[in-house]
Design a protein around this motif. Structure first.
Motif, PDB file in Angstrom:
ATOM      1  N   CYS A 173       0.904  -0.923  -0.192  1.00  0.00           N
ATOM      2  CA  CYS A 173       0.068   0.286   0.481  1.00  0.00           C
ATOM      3  C   CYS A 173       0.760   1.439  -0.141  1.00  0.00           C
ATOM      4  CB  CYS A 173      -1.038   0.344   1.563  1.00  0.00           C
ATOM      5  SG  CYS A 173      -2.299  -1.630   1.344  1.00  0.00           S
ATOM      6  N   THR A 174       1.720   1.161   0.698  1.00  0.00           N
ATOM      7  CA  THR A 174       2.648   2.514   1.072  1.00  0.00           C
ATOM      8  C   THR A 174       3.683   2.070  -0.361  1.00  0.00           C
ATOM      9  OG1 THR A 174       4.479   0.894   2.029  1.00  0.00           O
ATOM     10  CG2 THR A 174       2.334   2.927   3.283  1.00  0.00           C
ATOM     11  N   HIS A 175       4.204   1.371  -1.107  1.00  0.00           N
ATOM     12  CA  HIS A 175       4.883   0.997  -2.523  1.00  0.00           C
ATOM     13  C   HIS A 175       3.864   0.929  -3.137  1.00  0.00           C
ATOM     14  CE1 HIS A 175       7.532   1.018   1.105  1.00  0.00           C
ATOM     15  NE2 HIS A 175       8.488   1.780   0.316  1.00  0.00           N
ATOM     16  N   PRO A 176       2.999   1.394  -4.313  1.00  0.00           N
ATOM     17  CA  PRO A 176       2.283   0.740  -5.083  1.00  0.00           C
ATOM     18  C   PRO A 176       3.172   0.815  -6.342  1.00  0.00           C
ATOM     19  CG  PRO A 176       1.677   3.012  -4.630  1.00  0.00           C
ATOM     20  CD  PRO A 176       2.963   3.125  -3.646  1.00  0.00           C
ATOM     21  N   GLU A 177       3.940   1.321  -6.279  1.00  0.00           N
ATOM     22  CA  GLU A 177       4.661   0.388  -7.438  1.00  0.00           C
ATOM     23  C   GLU A 177       5.135  -0.871  -7.792  1.00  0.00           C
ATOM     24  OE1 GLU A 177       7.627   1.767  -4.760  1.00  0.00           O
ATOM     25  OE2 GLU A 177       6.242   2.327  -4.818  1.00  0.00           O
ATOM     26  N   VAL A 178       4.887  -1.723  -6.495  1.00  0.00           N
ATOM     27  CA  VAL A 178       5.477  -3.157  -6.458  1.00  0.00           C
ATOM     28  C   VAL A 178       4.081  -3.644  -7.388  1.00  0.00           C
ATOM     29  CG1 VAL A 178       5.789  -5.378  -4.868  1.00  0.00           C
ATOM     30  CG2 VAL A 178       6.586  -2.622  -4.159  1.00  0.00           C
ATOM     31  N   ALA A 179       2.914  -2.832  -7.213  1.00  0.00           N
ATOM     32  CA  ALA A 179       2.438  -4.123  -7.939  1.00  0.00           C
ATOM     33  C   ALA A 179       2.179  -3.668  -9.585  1.00  0.00           C
ATOM     34  CB  ALA A 179       0.748  -2.965  -7.637  1.00  0.00           C
ATOM     35  N   GLU A 180       3.150  -2.472 -10.072  1.00  0.00           N
ATOM     36  CA  GLU A 180       3.338  -2.893 -11.759  1.00  0.00           C
ATOM     37  C   GLU A 180       4.449  -3.431 -12.164  1.00  0.00           C
ATOM     38  OE1 GLU A 180       1.038  -1.546 -13.175  1.00  0.00           O
ATOM     39  OE2 GLU A 180      -0.100  -0.746 -11.124  1.00  0.00           O
ATOM     40  N   MET A 181       4.852  -4.375 -10.844  1.00  0.00           N
ATOM     41  CA  MET A 181       6.668  -5.124 -11.502  1.00  0.00           C
ATOM     42  C   MET A 181       6.203  -6.462 -12.305  1.00  0.00           C
ATOM     43  SD  MET A 181       8.692  -5.017  -8.237  1.00  0.00           S
ATOM     44  CE  MET A 181       9.656  -3.210  -8.033  1.00  0.00           C
ATOM     45  N   ARG A 182       6.819  -6.916 -13.151  1.00  0.00           N
ATOM     46  CA  ARG A 182       6.417  -7.759 -14.346  1.00  0.00           C
ATOM     47  C   ARG A 182       7.292  -9.421 -13.374  1.00  0.00           C
ATOM     48  NH1 ARG A 182       4.751  -6.829 -19.349  1.00  0.00           N
ATOM     49  NH2 ARG A 182       5.421  -8.118 -20.164  1.00  0.00           N
ATOM     50  N   ILE A 183       6.248  -9.774 -13.702  1.00  0.00           N
ATOM     51  CA  ILE A 183       6.839 -11.961 -13.542  1.00  0.00           C
ATOM     52  C   ILE A 183       7.064 -11.725 -14.700  1.00  0.00           C
ATOM     53  CG2 ILE A 183       7.235 -13.645 -12.376  1.00  0.00           C
ATOM     54  CD1 ILE A 183       5.914 -11.914  -9.870  1.00  0.00           C
ATOM     55  N   GLU A 184       7.790 -12.878 -15.852  1.00  0.00           N
ATOM     56  CA  GLU A 184       7.119 -13.496 -16.975  1.00  0.00           C
ATOM     57  C   GLU A 184       8.304 -14.368 -17.300  1.00  0.00           C
ATOM     58  OE1 GLU A 184       9.280  -9.877 -19.240  1.00  0.00           O
ATOM     59  OE2 GLU A 184       8.050  -9.641 -19.856  1.00  0.00           O
ATOM     60  N   ARG A 185       7.610 -16.262 -17.302  1.00  0.00           N
ATOM     61  CA  ARG A 185       8.176 -17.295 -17.880  1.00  0.00           C
ATOM     62  C   ARG A 185       8.608 -17.455 -16.486  1.00  0.00           C
ATOM     63  NH1 ARG A 185       9.561 -14.151 -22.252  1.00  0.00           N
ATOM     64  NH2 ARG A 185      11.218 -13.842 -21.340  1.00  0.00           N
ATOM     65  N   PRO A 186       8.189 -17.848 -15.192  1.00  0.00           N
ATOM     66  CA  PRO A 186       8.755 -18.592 -14.266  1.00  0.00           C
ATOM     67  C   PRO A 186       8.597 -19.660 -14.553  1.00  0.00           C
ATOM     68  CG  PRO A 186       6.237 -17.669 -13.660  1.00  0.00           C
ATOM     69  CD  PRO A 186       6.590 -17.154 -14.891  1.00  0.00           C
ATOM     70  N   VAL A 187       9.813 -20.139 -13.948  1.00  0.00           N
ATOM     71  CA  VAL A 187       9.835 -22.014 -14.101  1.00  0.00           C
ATOM     72  C   VAL A 187       9.146 -22.347 -12.361  1.00  0.00           C
ATOM     73  CG1 VAL A 187      11.173 -24.299 -13.998  1.00  0.00           C
ATOM     74  CG2 VAL A 187      11.282 -21.646 -15.237  1.00  0.00           C
ATOM     75  N   PHE A 188       8.080 -23.286 -12.625  1.00  0.00           N
ATOM     76  CA  PHE A 188       7.079 -24.042 -11.209  1.00  0.00           C
ATOM     77  C   PHE A 188       7.778 -25.369 -11.753  1.00  0.00           C
ATOM     78  CE2 PHE A 188       4.779 -20.049 -11.561  1.00  0.00           C
ATOM     79  CZ  PHE A 188       4.380 -20.153 -10.646  1.00  0.00           C
ATOM     80  N   ILE A 189       7.680 -25.910 -11.145  1.00  0.00           N
ATOM     81  CA  ILE A 189       8.473 -27.628 -10.432  1.00  0.00           C
ATOM     82  C   ILE A 189       6.951 -28.018  -9.246  1.00  0.00           C
ATOM     83  CG2 ILE A 189       9.447 -29.336  -9.116  1.00  0.00           C
ATOM     84  CD1 ILE A 189      12.306 -27.226  -9.803  1.00  0.00           C
ATOM     85  N   VAL A 190       6.473 -29.451 -10.716  1.00  0.00           N
ATOM     86  CA  VAL A 190       4.984 -29.450  -9.828  1.00  0.00           C
ATOM     87  C   VAL A 190       4.617 -30.335  -9.460  1.00  0.00           C
ATOM     88  CG1 VAL A 190       4.088 -27.088 -11.129  1.00  0.00           C
ATOM     89  CG2 VAL A 190       3.926 -29.876 -11.954  1.00  0.00           C
ATOM     90  N   GLY A 191       5.972 -31.531  -9.633  1.00  0.00           N
ATOM     91  CA  GLY A 191       5.966 -32.836  -8.902  1.00  0.00           C
ATOM     92  C   GLY A 191       5.602 -33.373  -7.607  1.00  0.00           C
ATOM     93  N   GLN A 192       4.701 -34.429  -7.748  1.00  0.00           N
ATOM     94  CA  GLN A 192       3.927 -34.950  -6.194  1.00  0.00           C
ATOM     95  C   GLN A 192       5.430 -34.739  -5.336  1.00  0.00           C
ATOM     96  OE1 GLN A 192       1.955 -34.684  -4.676  1.00  0.00           O
ATOM     97  NE2 GLN A 192       0.245 -35.788  -5.621  1.00  0.00           N
ATOM     98  N   VAL A 193       4.899 -35.144  -4.701  1.00  0.00           N
ATOM     99  CA  VAL A 193       5.689 -35.165  -2.695  1.00  0.00           C
ATOM    100  C   VAL A 193       6.590 -36.377  -3.000  1.00  0.00           C
ATOM    101  CG1 VAL A 193       5.666 -35.586  -0.959  1.00  0.00           C
ATOM    102  CG2 VAL A 193       3.936 -33.732  -1.598  1.00  0.00           C
ATOM    103  N   ARG A 194       7.693 -36.426  -2.577  1.00  0.00           N
ATOM    104  CA  ARG A 194       8.732 -37.131  -2.665  1.00  0.00           C
ATOM    105  C   ARG A 194       9.298 -37.751  -4.115  1.00  0.00           C
ATOM    106  NH1 ARG A 194      11.159 -36.270   1.771  1.00  0.00           N
ATOM    107  NH2 ARG A 194      11.928 -37.818   2.129  1.00  0.00           N
ATOM    108  N   THR A 195       9.311 -36.360  -4.861  1.00  0.00           N
ATOM    109  CA  THR A 195       9.719 -37.060  -6.795  1.00  0.00           C
ATOM    110  C   THR A 195      11.019 -36.666  -7.125  1.00  0.00           C
ATOM    111  OG1 THR A 195       8.258 -35.273  -7.412  1.00  0.00           O
ATOM    112  CG2 THR A 195       7.152 -37.633  -7.320  1.00  0.00           C
TER     113      THR A 195
END
Length: 388
Positions: A71-93
């Motif tokens: 709220c006190t730094h509204p510019e944070v909401a404009e920051m881009r997050i592009e092509r993040p890498v998500f590891i989505v495997g099941q538990v203990r794999t």
């Protein structure tokens, strides 16, 4: 005795912070479901009630602080997050070591444990390696391992290790970290049917917060919890690159049942492994079926996902990472490879004695589970493993 109720948690977090803006109220239904389950099902000890209340108050406190900063730094909401890498495997794999390897790449950044433990103010580049919050986080980790000595053998912990997204979505109270830490099947069932959109909006807000003072080229994040919410994840991050790890589901069920049973002793008396296994078998199979649904429906586009078999990864982790980079269109630099190999050398397998478990200990019907897992194993070509 600590009071386990939504009202008590909210009042405590507001009292600690002096803040009252939670960034919306979509989290409230989840907190209600969670506190109801903790109060009626978890079998908490008196110490466990203190632990659980502290866990929830801490999550809500961090949420209040992040929202206040935003709220006190509204510019944070404009920051881009592009092509993040998500590891989505099941538990203990193999997801944890894969995550740590990807985090070694200087072109990537993963949220570290100490950053998730104490995100406000956001980390600074100049003090990222010396921030006093690192030592605070270390002391928390040491306290946990002193109470649960087997924990280090089951899962690496430390303030400078990459932290899982279940801790982040836990600040929206929609997270499988809670059914892992506590026996709360009614909450788990609620979670499996919940709209996870708010959790992933919060997830994006949190990553924006962490990168507000340290530029990020590419986020790398990981959680087995993503497997149950791939639709919400891809809706929030439509350009995400996804790595899904695969392993014999029966081995997965045996391992996560052992892990969950051990973790739950932090706040409750030990429960029979057979009970934990019956519970987690349903969760695991449900998540694996959802991952097939996500591929068949195109929720996770084929051009944005790579599959890694556990045995292939275990044989040569760095080679598996190099292949994944190539398929995802990422540059696998010599510097990244060197850092990954150095990390592996410094983290020998079973340095704490290893995690020992067998499928036989679960008391589950092998044939019945094979039938339930057949769709997943056939679709992804996942072989059976010796169960022991």
């Amino acid at each position: 005795m600590a009071e386990i109720s939504a009202a008590a948690v909210i009042a405590a977090a507001e009292d600690i912070t002096g803040l009252h803006d939670f960034g919306g109220d979509e989290w409230h239904e989840a907190l209600d479901a969670l506190t109801d389950a903790l109060a009626t099902e978890a079998g908490l000890t008196e110490f466990g009630e203190v632990v659980a209340q502290g866990d929830l108050v801490g999550s809500l406190t961090r949420r209040l602080q992040v929202v206040d900063y935003r709220c006190t730094h509204p510019e944070v909401a404009e920051m881009r997050i592009e092509r993040p890498v998500f590891i989505v495997g099941q538990v203990r794999t193999g997801t944890t070591i894969l995550y740590e390897l990807l985090a070694q790449d200087p072109d990537a950044r993963a949220p570290l444990t100490w950053e998730v433990d104490a995100p406000c103010p956001p980390p600074e580049a100049e003090t990222h390696d010396t921030d006093p919050r690192i030592e605070d986080s270390r002391q928390i980790q040491e306290m946990m391992t002193s109470i649960i000595p087997d924990l280090a053998a089951m899962h690496p912990i430390g303030p400078l290790l990459a932290q899982e997204c279940v801790r982040i979505t836990g600040m929206d109270f929609k997270s499988f970290i809670f059914p892992t830490m506590y026996r709360i099947p009614s909450y788990a069932r609620w979670l499996l049917n919940a709209d996870m959109a708010s959790a992933y909006r919060w997830h994006r807000s949190f990553l924006q917060h962490l990168q507000s003072r340290i530029p990020v080229n590419r986020w790398v994040v990981k959680s087995p919890g993503h497997i149950w919410a791939l639709d919400a994840m891809m809706q929030q991050y439509p350009d995400a690159r996804v790595i899904q790890t695969h392993r014999d589901p029966l081995r997965t069920i045996a391992s996560v049942s052992s892990l969950a049973r051990t973790l739950r002793t932090f706040a409750a008396e030990p429960t029979p492994i057979e009970e934990v296994a019956r519970e987690w078998a349903d969760y695991v199979i449900d998540g694996l079926d959802r991952s097939v649904d996500a591929r068949e429906s195109g929720i996770v586009p084929a051009s944005q996902v790579v599959d890694i078999q556990y045995q292939t990864f275990a044989t040569d982790p760095v080679a598996a990472v190099a292949t994944a980079y190539d398929q995802l269109g990422l540059s696998f630099t010599a510097v990244a490879e060197k850092r990954m190999r150095s990390f592996l050398t410094a983290q020998p397998a079973h340095e704490h004695g290893g995690h020992h478990y067998t499928f036989a200990q679960t008391g589950l019907d092998e044939q019945a589970l094979r039938e339930r897992a057949a769709r997943y194993q056939k679709y992804f070509g996942v072989p059976n493993e010796p169960l022991g």
